[in-house]
Structures are given as C-alpha cells and as structure tokens.
Design a protein around this motif. Structure first.
Motif, short mmCIF file in Angstrom:
data_model
loop_
_atom_site.label_atom_id
_atom_site.label_comp_id
_atom_site.label_asym_id
_atom_site.label_seq_id
_atom_site.Cartn_x
_atom_site.Cartn_y
_atom_site.Cartn_z
N ARG A 20 -10.36 -7.61 -2.06
CA ARG A 20 -9.65 -6.92 -3.47
C ARG A 20 -10.08 -7.98 -4.52
O ARG A 20 -9.78 -7.68 -5.64
CB ARG A 20 -8.32 -7.00 -3.26
N TYR A 300 3.18 -10.91 -8.71
CA TYR A 300 3.43 -9.98 -7.83
C TYR A 300 3.88 -8.41 -8.12
O TYR A 300 4.18 -8.25 -9.29
CB TYR A 300 4.94 -10.55 -6.96
N GLY A 302 4.63 -4.34 -6.95
CA GLY A 302 5.58 -3.63 -6.14
C GLY A 302 5.86 -3.88 -4.70
O GLY A 302 6.59 -3.91 -4.05
N TYR A 303 4.51 -3.93 -4.03
CA TYR A 303 4.60 -4.21 -2.49
C TYR A 303 5.25 -5.56 -2.37
O TYR A 303 6.05 -5.54 -1.35
CB TYR A 303 3.16 -4.00 -2.18
N GLU A 304 4.78 -6.53 -2.97
CA GLU A 304 5.29 -7.87 -2.76
C GLU A 304 6.85 -7.84 -2.93
O GLU A 304 7.35 -8.27 -1.97
CB GLU A 304 4.81 -8.92 -3.80
N GLY A 306 8.93 -5.33 -2.95
CA GLY A 306 9.50 -4.18 -1.94
C GLY A 306 9.49 -4.86 -0.68
O GLY A 306 10.54 -4.56 0.29
N SER A 307 8.44 -5.42 -0.17
CA SER A 307 8.09 -5.82 1.47
C SER A 307 8.75 -7.41 1.50
O SER A 307 8.83 -7.70 2.65
CB SER A 307 6.76 -5.60 1.69
N ASN A 309 6.54 -9.41 1.56
CA ASN A 309 5.18 -10.02 1.96
C ASN A 309 4.42 -10.03 1.07
O ASN A 309 3.91 -9.03 0.23
CB ASN A 309 4.65 -8.95 2.93
N ILE A 311 0.54 -10.45 -0.74
CA ILE A 311 -0.89 -10.13 -0.66
C ILE A 311 -1.80 -11.30 -1.28
O ILE A 311 -1.67 -11.42 -2.51
CB ILE A 311 -1.15 -8.92 -1.04
#
Ligand SMILES: [Zn+2]
Ligand SMILES: [Zn+2]
Ligand SMILES: [Zn+2]
Length: 326
Positions: A20, A300, A302-304, A306-307, A309, A311
């Motif tokens: 990425r 960070y 949304g995924y970071e 929300g989870s 975790n 990336i």
C-alpha cells in the motif's frame, strides 16, 4: 502479500501491508519545523511558567513546573469536584488524581538531535527523581514520562519539554503488556523482553545500535512507520532503580535515535515514552522497563479505530535499513 504480525508481548495483531505504501523515502519531510519567537515563549527561563519552577526538581539545564491544564491533579480542591455532574448510579467515574508536570529544557533553541549526552542523561535523572517523589504517595499507581516533538506529535509549544503523567490508575497499554508478559513467563519460564533482546541481537535485521547496556531496534509489530524500541540488556523491571552510568549509555543510544530521525526523515514529529512497572508492584521477573519511540508520519483511519488493529505500511526491516543508511 499483506502479513498478520503478532505483538509478542500484548498478543495484539498488526497488519503489515507494504504494497500500500510509498517507499520509506516518501516519508521524508519536505520542510524543517520552525522555532517560535523566544521573547514570547512562556517556557523560557524568565517566562511565565518559570515562576512556578519546583525548586527541589530543578537542575543545571532543566526545570519542572506543574502543568497549567493538568490531566491528573494532586488534590481535589473545593468546587472542582462539583464542576461536572457525576451520574454515579450508572456510569463509573472517579477523580483523575495523580500529577502532571512539564519538564523543560532551559535552552529554547535545542532540538532533540542537538542534545548532548550529558543533557539527555540529566533529563532521565530528573525523570527518576520525579518518579521517586510521586512514588512516596500510595495513591499514585503509575508514572509515565513522555516527550512530544513537533505539532503532529501533540506538542502545543515548540520549546523543548518533556511531561510526566502520574495517575491513580495503571494505563491500559501497560495492563496489556503486564498481562501478556506474565503469560509468556508462565509458559516459557523467561522474560519476553530479555528473550527479545537475545532474538534481535541474533537476527540483526532490525537492530540499529547497541552498547553495553542497551539495544535499539525497529519493532517487529510496529504500530507506526519507523517505530523503534530501546531495551535494557540487563533485566530490570523498574526504571527508577537504574544507575547513573547506565543512564549515560541510555543517553548515548537515544541521541543516536534523534540524530538518525533528523538525518533520514528531515526532523519528523515523534514521541517517546517510558514503560515501567506500576508502583503497586514489587520488582518482578516477567516485566522489563523500556522506551518506545513513535515517529508520527501517518494517521489512523476508520479501520484502525474500529478494529483496534493497526495497518503498518513500512516493514520494520525496511525501516531499519533506511534509518541506518544516513
Ligand atoms: Zn522557550
Ligand atoms: Zn527481562
Ligand atoms: Zn511498551
């Protein structure tokens, strides 16, 4: 191929997706951070903050003041406790007791990469003194010294300063580290941090510097591009017990970090913080104090959030290669 990496201490998963990203050099800052005007700086000796210098804490090049807008307070005075409505029948609330100090380098013009070994050592001696001061009161379960450099790191003033957060709770991240390292000890019969020192020393792919007392490397399950850890080679759970000659070797390693970051990434924003055993615990065989250095070159999404975790898009092994090339 993206990879799931496990933080060996906390057990948390990290997603490494280097495809990425840009290459490490894409993180080089285009401009250097500018210093603000000294004459208007509240932290300069003679400025507004200096009047509140805690005399017992002051050293030749450093002074300490209570934070004007503290996250933790030493006492509940009068009306303060009534300033918000406590819905104590449903949510759980308690006073944020502890302490919050600003630890100022007297010289406004020094950037971390210009700190001398003796100044960095002096800073860590001040941290130790303040840890010991707050440790006397049982309400203070934890103390964490931190340093923010640059606006993206959370620093609101560019005068060089560290902060000490003393809390009546043990921070969440520390609880996860304690839990994970105790599990590791029960399974393997050894300290996970001591094992990490041996492993990194042996593998050498992430090691950036070493001396008699410390090893510096990029962290395998990094939460930030170019995240680095400094681990003491000798097992010690409590930072405040470390001797002066060891602090000198710490200062030598940390100054290497500051210079390395400046030379390769052009004065990036970063934080560093000390992870230490809570005051509520006696020295222990499964936890090992250490320093984490987190350059702040990505945000960070949304995924970071929300989870939980992260990336990471710069492989720590590539980051090590890049940081060493200066
Ligand atoms: Zn200043
Ligand atoms: Zn250890
Ligand atoms: Zn840690």
């Amino acid at each position: 191929m993206p990879q799931l990496r496990k933080n060996i201490i906390t057990g948390e998963w990290l997603i490494l997706a280097p495809e990425r990203a840009q290459r490490p050099d894409d993180y080089i800052r285009s401009g250097r951070m500018k210093r603000s005007d000294k004459s208007k700086c509240p932290f300069c000796p003679g400025g507004e903050a200096f009047k509140n210098s805690i005399k017992d804490a002051e050293t030749e090049n450093i002074y300490v003041v209570p934070n004007k807008y503290p996250a933790f307070v030493t006492s509940i005075n009068g009306n303060d406790s009534k300033s918000y409505r406590v819905e104590d029948s449903f949510y759980f609330v308690k006073h944020a007791l502890g302490g919050h100090e600003v630890i100022n380098i007297k010289n406004h013009d020094l950037e971390p990469f210009q700190f001398s070994t003796s100044l960095t050592q002096e800073l860590f001696e001040v941290f130790q003194n303040r840890y010991l001061f707050y440790k006397k009161d049982k309400i203070n379960e934890y103390a964490m010294a931190i340093y923010n450099h640059g606006p993206e790191s959370g620093a609101t003033l560019d005068h060089p300063h560290a902060q000490l957060f003393v809390s009546s709770i043990v921070p969440n991240y520390i609880l996860r580290e304690l839990h994970g390292s105790e599990n590791y000890y029960n399974t393997n019969g050894s300290c996970v941090f001591c094992d990490m020192v041996k492993h990194e020393h042996h593998e050498r792919v992430r090691v950036l510097a070493e001396n008699d007392d410390f090893i510096l490397f990029t962290f395998f399950a990094a939460r930030f591009p170019f995240e680095m850890w400094v681990l003491p080679k000798q097992h010690e759970s409590q930072f405040e017990k470390v001797g002066k000659d060891v602090l000198k070797n710490l200062a030598i390693i940390l100054n290497k970090v500051f210079v390395m970051l400046d030379k390769t990434l052009n004065d990036p924003p970063f934080n560093f913080f000390i992870h230490n055993l809570p005051n509520t615990m006696k020295s222990c065989s499964f936890y090992h104090w250490h320093i984490e250095i987190t350059p702040r070159l990505s945000n960070y999404g949304g995924y970071e959030l929300g989870s939980g975790n992260v990336i990471d898009i710069v492989a720590p092994e590539k980051a090590a290669e890049f940081l060493k090339k200066e």
